[in-house]
Design an enzyme around this catalytic site. Structure first.
Site, PDB file in Angstrom:
ATOM      1  N   HIS A  33      37.117  47.751  24.775  1.00  0.00           N
ATOM      2  CA  HIS A  33      38.266  48.628  24.996  1.00  0.00           C
ATOM      3  C   HIS A  33      38.317  49.749  23.958  1.00  0.00           C
ATOM      4  O   HIS A  33      39.054  50.719  24.131  1.00  0.00           O
ATOM      5  CB  HIS A  33      39.579  47.837  24.915  1.00  0.00           C
ATOM      6  N   ARG A  59      46.439  52.463  26.951  1.00  0.00           N
ATOM      7  CA  ARG A  59      46.414  51.089  26.453  1.00  0.00           C
ATOM      8  C   ARG A  59      46.189  51.056  24.943  1.00  0.00           C
ATOM      9  O   ARG A  59      46.663  50.160  24.256  1.00  0.00           O
ATOM     10  CB  ARG A  59      45.340  50.280  27.184  1.00  0.00           C
ATOM     11  N   ASP A 226      42.303  45.535  40.100  1.00  0.00           N
ATOM     12  CA  ASP A 226      42.546  44.794  38.865  1.00  0.00           C
ATOM     13  C   ASP A 226      43.923  45.202  38.339  1.00  0.00           C
ATOM     14  O   ASP A 226      44.132  46.353  37.961  1.00  0.00           O
ATOM     15  CB  ASP A 226      41.465  45.126  37.839  1.00  0.00           C
ATOM     16  N   GLU A 252      43.580  41.151  41.767  1.00  0.00           N
ATOM     17  CA  GLU A 252      43.202  40.380  40.579  1.00  0.00           C
ATOM     18  C   GLU A 252      44.251  40.423  39.472  1.00  0.00           C
ATOM     19  O   GLU A 252      44.804  41.474  39.165  1.00  0.00           O
ATOM     20  CB  GLU A 252      41.877  40.931  40.040  1.00  0.00           C
ATOM     21  N   GLU A 280      40.933  35.857  33.511  1.00  0.00           N
ATOM     22  CA  GLU A 280      40.380  36.606  32.376  1.00  0.00           C
ATOM     23  C   GLU A 280      41.079  36.279  31.058  1.00  0.00           C
ATOM     24  O   GLU A 280      40.429  36.184  30.015  1.00  0.00           O
ATOM     25  CB  GLU A 280      40.499  38.095  32.676  1.00  0.00           C
ATOM     26  N   HIS A 329      34.513  37.198  33.899  1.00  0.00           N
ATOM     27  CA  HIS A 329      34.898  38.555  33.533  1.00  0.00           C
ATOM     28  C   HIS A 329      33.804  39.161  32.651  1.00  0.00           C
ATOM     29  O   HIS A 329      33.570  38.704  31.537  1.00  0.00           O
ATOM     30  CB  HIS A 329      36.227  38.517  32.771  1.00  0.00           C
ATOM     31  N   GLU A 349      30.204  40.371  37.739  1.00  0.00           N
ATOM     32  CA  GLU A 349      30.854  41.641  37.402  1.00  0.00           C
ATOM     33  C   GLU A 349      30.034  42.432  36.397  1.00  0.00           C
ATOM     34  O   GLU A 349      29.520  41.889  35.424  1.00  0.00           O
ATOM     35  CB  GLU A 349      32.247  41.386  36.814  1.00  0.00           C
TER      36      GLU A 349
END
Length: 405
Positions: A33, A59, A226, A252, A280, A329, A349
């Site tokens: 992230h 975020r 998601d 999700e 997750e 995940h 994924e």
């Protein structure tokens, strides 16, 4: 009597971190992230904090990238080393160097289950149901599997019993499913941008996004949403039905991890044929057992957060016993070596970490060297045929070891 291979003991465990709150943003690595400006992963994505206007746009504004990357390295008496990365940063280093080290050093490199159980049991009084401590334990567990594979000269997937298929096929998570289709992926999963605080207007906007991508991608390409724990059961149910005309494959992680009754209700009320998925941010084997009992279709543990490979194998068994899929995940090589051995993981994924999803960037770049990426949406098992997890640590990533023992 045939000779049995003598395995070395573990001499030392060490922990480093890079990135996080004390560094310039954009370090990437295990904390994927932590990206620079103008990256899709930080572009007005719905979160539990979106209800506060000061934190809805980004975020990173509420601190999703403050932890940084944790690197754990274990060294055997013969000088061989194994390592792994996760998201736990400097605080994870403290836990490894000041607490978990006593359960690791002096053990045989094959004593992975013993070490794992001791780490879980010894941290139970401050680990709760997951989070930072479980991320740290996961990282240690993965490093131990990497070391064991290197000592015996086998890839981790062969230590687990071998592949059940020749290749792994992937869907891509990112903002541009249309580009993912061009790259050969079987589907594309997009983040939602709106939540309950936006009312029905938010539902219409996210449904319009799905409709637009359906038109661009055609009828046979998978599309998924998601929701990253940002919704309540009523909003999620309405969003699922709003997207049903566009053949949404699944919705999700609509709800916070512990809202098991709401997950059961969402599964019961979702459109026929649309799957409900989550996992997750669940952090213990027990939480996955309870999640499985809600009847969701796919469990999605992160091997770097759920307790490591040792726990992931157990989660897959729970899912299999109920006829559920387990599709981890992200997690790159740490997932690849597991899922190619699971009969209930028909696809996996791939997280797009390039800023605009237009290029194939390894998920944990730049912390891992030789990290494979899908070619035409697939990775063949031969790509994994290297000892351990088959990757190397990039020691040029400004690694800091804040503690020792």
């Amino acid at each position: 009597m045939e000779n049995i291979m003598t395995l070395p003991k573990i001499k030392q465990v060490r922990a480093w971190f890079t990135g996080g709150a004390t560094a310039e943003k954009g370090a990437g690595g295990g904390d994927y992230h932590d990206q620079g400006a103008n990256h899709w992963i930080d572009d007005h994505i719905a979160t539990p904090m979106s209800k506060y206007r000061d934190y809805e746009q980004s975020r990173q504004s509420f601190g999703i990238n403050v932890l940084g990357t944790l690197v754990v390295e274990v060294e055997a008496e013969n000088g061989q080393t194994g390592f792994a990365v996760s998201t736990a940063g400097e605080m994870g280093c403290f836990i490894v160097e000041k607490h978990l080290n006593r359960f690791i050093e002096g053990k045989c490199v094959s004593d992975i289950k013993l070490i794992h159980d001791q780490m879980l049991s010894a941290t139970l009084y401050y680990s709760g149901s997951g989070g930072l401590v479980m991320n740290t334990i996961s990282c240690v567990d993965l490093a131990l599997w990497d070391l064991f594979g290197k000592v015996v000269g086998l890839p981790v997937y062969k230590l687990l019993g071998g592949a059940v298929r020749d290749e792994i096929q992937f869907y891509a998570t990112g903002a541009r499913p249309d580009l993912a289709k061009e790259m050969g992926f079987i589907g594309g999963k997009m983040p939602t941008h709106w939540g309950p605080h936006d009312g029905d207007a938010g539902i219409r906007k996210d449904a319009a996004m799905v409709a637009d991508m359906r038109e661009k991608c055609g009828e046979d390409f998978w599309l998924m949403l998601d929701c990253w724990m940002s919704q309540d059961v009523n909003y999620a149910t309405k969003l699922a039905h709003a997207c049903a005309p566009y053949n949404l494959k699944w919705i999700e992680e609509c709800l916070p991890p512990q809202q098991y009754e709401s997950y059961r209700e969402l599964k019961r009320n979702a459109p026929v044929g649309m799957m409900v998925t989550s996992g997750e941010h669940h952090g213990t084997l027990q939480s996955f057992r309870t999640l499985s009992e809600t009847g969701i279709d796919i469990m999605q543990p992160d091997v770097g957060w759920c307790g490591g490979l040792t726990t992931l194998v157990e989660i897959a068994a729970i899912a299999k016993s109920r006829g559920q899929l387990v599709v981890p995940h992200g997690s790159s090589v740490y997932s690849h070596h597991a899922v190619i051995t699971f009969t209930n993981t028909p696809f996996s994924e791939f997280l797009m970490t390039s800023p605009d999803c237009s290029t194939m960037r390894p998920q944990f770049d730049p912390i891992l060297l030789n990290e494979p990426v899908p070619v035409n949406g697939r990775i063949h098992k031969s790509v994994l045929d290297k000892p351990g997890f088959g990757v190397e640590l990039n020691r040029d990533c400004n690694l800091k070891r804040p503690y020792s023992h």
